[in-house]
Write a protein that holds these residues in place. Structure first.
Motif, PDB file in Angstrom:
ATOM      1  N   ALA A  25       0.647  -1.278   0.423  1.00  0.00           N
ATOM      2  CA  ALA A  25       0.116   0.104   0.037  1.00  0.00           C
ATOM      3  C   ALA A  25       0.997   1.160   0.284  1.00  0.00           C
ATOM      4  CB  ALA A  25      -1.059  -0.189   1.200  1.00  0.00           C
TER       5      ALA A  25
ATOM      6  N   ASP B 189       0.985   3.954   1.922  1.00  0.00           N
ATOM      7  CA  ASP B 189       0.989   4.232   2.968  1.00  0.00           C
ATOM      8  C   ASP B 189       0.803   3.367   4.284  1.00  0.00           C
ATOM      9  OD1 ASP B 189      -1.957   5.302   4.012  1.00  0.00           O
ATOM     10  OD2 ASP B 189      -1.428   6.083   2.548  1.00  0.00           O
TER      11      ASP B 189
ATOM     12  N   ASP C  84      -1.737   3.519   7.242  1.00  0.00           N
ATOM     13  CA  ASP C  84      -2.557   3.952   7.053  1.00  0.00           C
ATOM     14  C   ASP C  84      -3.711   2.601   6.376  1.00  0.00           C
ATOM     15  OD1 ASP C  84      -2.921   5.871   9.940  1.00  0.00           O
ATOM     16  OD2 ASP C  84      -3.134   7.271   8.140  1.00  0.00           O
ATOM     17  N   THR C  85      -3.452   3.157   5.240  1.00  0.00           N
ATOM     18  CA  THR C  85      -4.397   2.452   3.964  1.00  0.00           C
ATOM     19  C   THR C  85      -4.224   0.443   4.867  1.00  0.00           C
ATOM     20  OG1 THR C  85      -3.598   3.633   2.566  1.00  0.00           O
ATOM     21  CG2 THR C  85      -3.948   1.948   1.508  1.00  0.00           C
TER      22      THR C  85
ATOM     23  N   ALA D  89      -6.036  -0.088   7.122  1.00  0.00           N
ATOM     24  CA  ALA D  89      -7.077  -0.139   6.947  1.00  0.00           C
ATOM     25  C   ALA D  89      -7.913  -1.596   6.338  1.00  0.00           C
ATOM     26  CB  ALA D  89      -7.631   0.766   6.034  1.00  0.00           C
ATOM     27  N   VAL D  90      -6.715  -2.305   5.351  1.00  0.00           N
ATOM     28  CA  VAL D  90      -6.895  -3.531   4.530  1.00  0.00           C
ATOM     29  C   VAL D  90      -7.227  -5.427   5.436  1.00  0.00           C
ATOM     30  CG1 VAL D  90      -6.157  -4.408   2.336  1.00  0.00           C
ATOM     31  CG2 VAL D  90      -5.921  -2.013   2.163  1.00  0.00           C
TER      32      VAL D  90
END
Length: 69
Positions: free
Chosen positions: A20, A22, A24-25, A28-29
Motif C-alpha cells: 500500500a 501508506d 493507514d491504508t 485498513a486493508v
C-alpha cells in the motif's frame, strides 16, 4: 520472504502479500480482511529500501469467518 508450507497445507488457506502507499491504508486493508475471515490479524509493516510504499503479509483461512461482534 519465503512462505511457510504449513501455512498453506490445505485448501482454503492463503498467504496475502499486501503493498500500500501508506501505513493507514495497509492497516485498513488488514482490518477489513480480519473482519471477513480468520486471519493472522494486524501484522508488522515492512518497508523495502528504495521501493515505494509499505508491505505486510497476512495469513488467512477463507473457510472460517472473522470475529462475530
Amino acid at each position: 520472504m519465503q512462505i511457510d508450507e504449513q501455512r498453506i497445507a490445505e485448501p482454503g488457506l492463503v498467504v496475502l502479500d499486501i503493498t500500500a502507499a501508506d501505513e493507514d491504508t495497509l492497516y485498513a486493508v488488514m482490518d477489513g480482511l480480519q473482519q471477513q475471515w480468520a486471519t493472522s490479524g494486524i501484522t508488522p509493516v515492512r518497508r523495502l529500501p528504495g521501493e515505494p510504499g509499505v508491505r505486510a503479509r497476512v495469513y488467512a483461512d477463507v473457510h472460517r469467518p472473522g470475529p462475530v461482534e
